[in-house]
Write an enzyme that holds these catalytic residues in place. Structure first.
Site, PDB file in Angstrom:
ATOM      1  N   ASP A   1       4.437   4.272   1.981  1.00  0.00           N
ATOM      2  CA  ASP A   1       3.015   3.958   2.013  1.00  0.00           C
ATOM      3  C   ASP A   1       2.531   3.571   0.621  1.00  0.00           C
ATOM      4  O   ASP A   1       2.720   4.311  -0.349  1.00  0.00           O
ATOM      5  CB  ASP A   1       2.226   5.167   2.506  1.00  0.00           C
ATOM      6  CG  ASP A   1       0.733   4.867   2.597  1.00  0.00           C
ATOM      7  OD1 ASP A   1       0.320   4.243   3.589  1.00  0.00           O
ATOM      8  OD2 ASP A   1      -0.011   5.235   1.654  1.00  0.00           O
TER       9      ASP A   1
ATOM     10  N   TYR B   1      -3.011   0.777  -5.966  1.00  0.00           N
ATOM     11  CA  TYR B   1      -2.228   1.838  -6.585  1.00  0.00           C
ATOM     12  C   TYR B   1      -1.659   1.325  -7.910  1.00  0.00           C
ATOM     13  O   TYR B   1      -0.535   0.833  -7.997  1.00  0.00           O
ATOM     14  CB  TYR B   1      -1.108   2.305  -5.658  1.00  0.00           C
ATOM     15  CG  TYR B   1      -1.598   3.092  -4.462  1.00  0.00           C
ATOM     16  CD1 TYR B   1      -2.928   3.483  -4.342  1.00  0.00           C
ATOM     17  CD2 TYR B   1      -0.730   3.447  -3.440  1.00  0.00           C
ATOM     18  CE1 TYR B   1      -3.386   4.192  -3.245  1.00  0.00           C
ATOM     19  CE2 TYR B   1      -1.173   4.172  -2.335  1.00  0.00           C
ATOM     20  CZ  TYR B   1      -2.502   4.529  -2.249  1.00  0.00           C
ATOM     21  OH  TYR B   1      -2.940   5.246  -1.149  1.00  0.00           O
TER      22      TYR B   1
ATOM     23  N   SER C   1      -8.090   3.852   7.549  1.00  0.00           N
ATOM     24  CA  SER C   1      -7.979   5.050   6.717  1.00  0.00           C
ATOM     25  C   SER C   1      -9.359   5.555   6.333  1.00  0.00           C
ATOM     26  O   SER C   1     -10.303   4.774   6.181  1.00  0.00           O
ATOM     27  CB  SER C   1      -7.165   4.716   5.457  1.00  0.00           C
ATOM     28  OG  SER C   1      -6.974   5.851   4.654  1.00  0.00           O
TER      29      SER C   1
ATOM     30  N   SER D   1      -2.357  13.104   1.047  1.00  0.00           N
ATOM     31  CA  SER D   1      -2.466  14.357   0.289  1.00  0.00           C
ATOM     32  C   SER D   1      -2.133  15.547   1.191  1.00  0.00           C
ATOM     33  O   SER D   1      -2.882  16.518   1.254  1.00  0.00           O
ATOM     34  CB  SER D   1      -3.867  14.500  -0.316  1.00  0.00           C
ATOM     35  OG  SER D   1      -3.884  15.471  -1.338  1.00  0.00           O
TER      36      SER D   1
ATOM     37  N   GLY E   1      -3.515  22.285  -1.450  1.00  0.00           N
ATOM     38  CA  GLY E   1      -3.446  23.733  -1.421  1.00  0.00           C
ATOM     39  C   GLY E   1      -2.076  24.254  -1.787  1.00  0.00           C
ATOM     40  O   GLY E   1      -1.920  25.418  -2.137  1.00  0.00           O
TER      41      GLY E   1
ATOM     42  N   GLY F   1       3.419  12.695  -1.658  1.00  0.00           N
ATOM     43  CA  GLY F   1       3.781  11.955  -2.855  1.00  0.00           C
ATOM     44  C   GLY F   1       4.917  12.645  -3.589  1.00  0.00           C
ATOM     45  O   GLY F   1       5.276  13.791  -3.302  1.00  0.00           O
TER      46      GLY F   1
END
Length: 319
Positions: free
Chosen positions: A48, A53, A159, A209, A213, A263
């Site tokens: 992705d 980016y 998105s 993401s 957490g 990522g």
């Protein structure tokens, strides 16, 4: 790797969000390429990216070019297996900020540039990066319809959307709409209604993401996150794996529509993420993980600084 379906195509259950390889604090190009190759070798077949980016002004498409370079070095069969999903509709002026541009003319130009950078005849999956409040949603989505009809893209995605926007996009794009990409993680479960809607519509849901957490996101600031021990850490300790791997396995257990795109900056991180496809959590573990998320990670230095079996010493760089 266990497989999932995106637009009728079989892909690995864990993808790679390639953004950290091109934005602030990115690795050098050769290290970034090594991470991309490690992902493919681990069974990752969804990469992705987005034209936005990049880090500095004037380098739009940095991440797309990086992926194209990595794929050019692979065998024809490897290239055929990999699905590259890119996005248009956002920009980065180079001062750390993000812009939004959902005008149809901009999206058409952006897609043409992405085509050239990726070196393909048609983009596997082209996603509208974010709704533009200045542009009617139907007009932005209509640009994707035009790209589909022109054969410039094979499938479309959206998105950062709500349920109404998903339904409108489905009306406009029909079966050409194959995915929804929203933020979703152990610490941020606000898009659960969108996930369930995507599942009902037969769309893939790509959490971005997904380690929120459990690892710092590239979008988090240095003050974000309070060290705390969570159920994910406890299950990870009992299983002898990383909390990130447990987090991804939990996401996969939520729905067959889910394809997380964590990522990574280092090969070790994406290998660990890919291993989550083989981690099956039992009912008691899932019940514990489904409860309220009470804190953020005990790893304040970044997503690549994982600890656990098989990990080398990590750098202290932040996303």
């Amino acid at each position: 790797m266990r497989q999932r379906t995106l637009g009728g195509r079989s892909i690995g259950a864990i993808g790679l969000g390639a953004m950290p390889l091109s934005v602030e604090g990115r690795p050098d190009p050769e290290a970034a390429l090594t991470t991309l190759h490690a992902a493919i070798d681990a069974g990752v077949t969804l990469l992705d990216t987005a034209d936005s980016y990049h880090w500095h002004a004037g380098e739009a498409g940095h991440n797309e070019r990086l992926i194209a370079r990595a794929l050019a070095a692979r065998s024809p069969s490897d290239r055929a297996d990999v699905l590259v999903a890119t996005k248009g509709g956002r920009g980065r002026p180079g001062d750390g900020s993000w812009t939004v541009d959902g005008r149809p003319e901009h999206l058409r130009r952006a897609a043409e540039k992405s085509l050239r950078r990726l070196g393909v005849a048609a983009i596997d999956l082209y996603q509208l990066h974010k709704p533009d409040p200045r542009v009617p949603w139907a007009e932005s989505v209509g640009a994707l319809r035009g790209l589909l009809d022109a054969g410039k893209i094979r499938a479309a995605g959206i998105s950062n959307v709500d349920e109404r926007q998903i339904l409108t996009a489905r009306e406009i794009l029909g079966p050409g709409l194959v995915s929804v990409q929203n933020r979703f993680s152990p610490a941020d479960r606000g898009s659960l209604p969108q996930l369930r809607l995507a599942e009902r519509l037969g769309l893939a849901f790509l959490p971005w993401s997904p380690l929120g957490g459990l690892a710092r996101s590239v979008l988090d600031g240095p003050a974000d996150g309070v060290p705390a021990r969570t159920a994910f850490h406890r299950v990870a300790e009992a299983r002898g794996v990383s909390p990130q791997q447990v987090g991804l396995a939990w996401l996969l257990a939520l729905s067959p529509a889910v394809v997380p795109i964590p990522g990574a900056r280092r090969p070790a991180s994406i290998r660990d993420s890919a291993a989550a496809a083989g981690l099956v959590l039992d009912a008691d573990e899932l019940a514990a993980l489904d409860g309220p998320f009470t804190g953020l990670a005990d790893d304040p230095t970044g997503p690549d600084d994982r600890t656990g079996p098989g990990y080398p010493a990590a750098s202290a760089s932040r996303r």
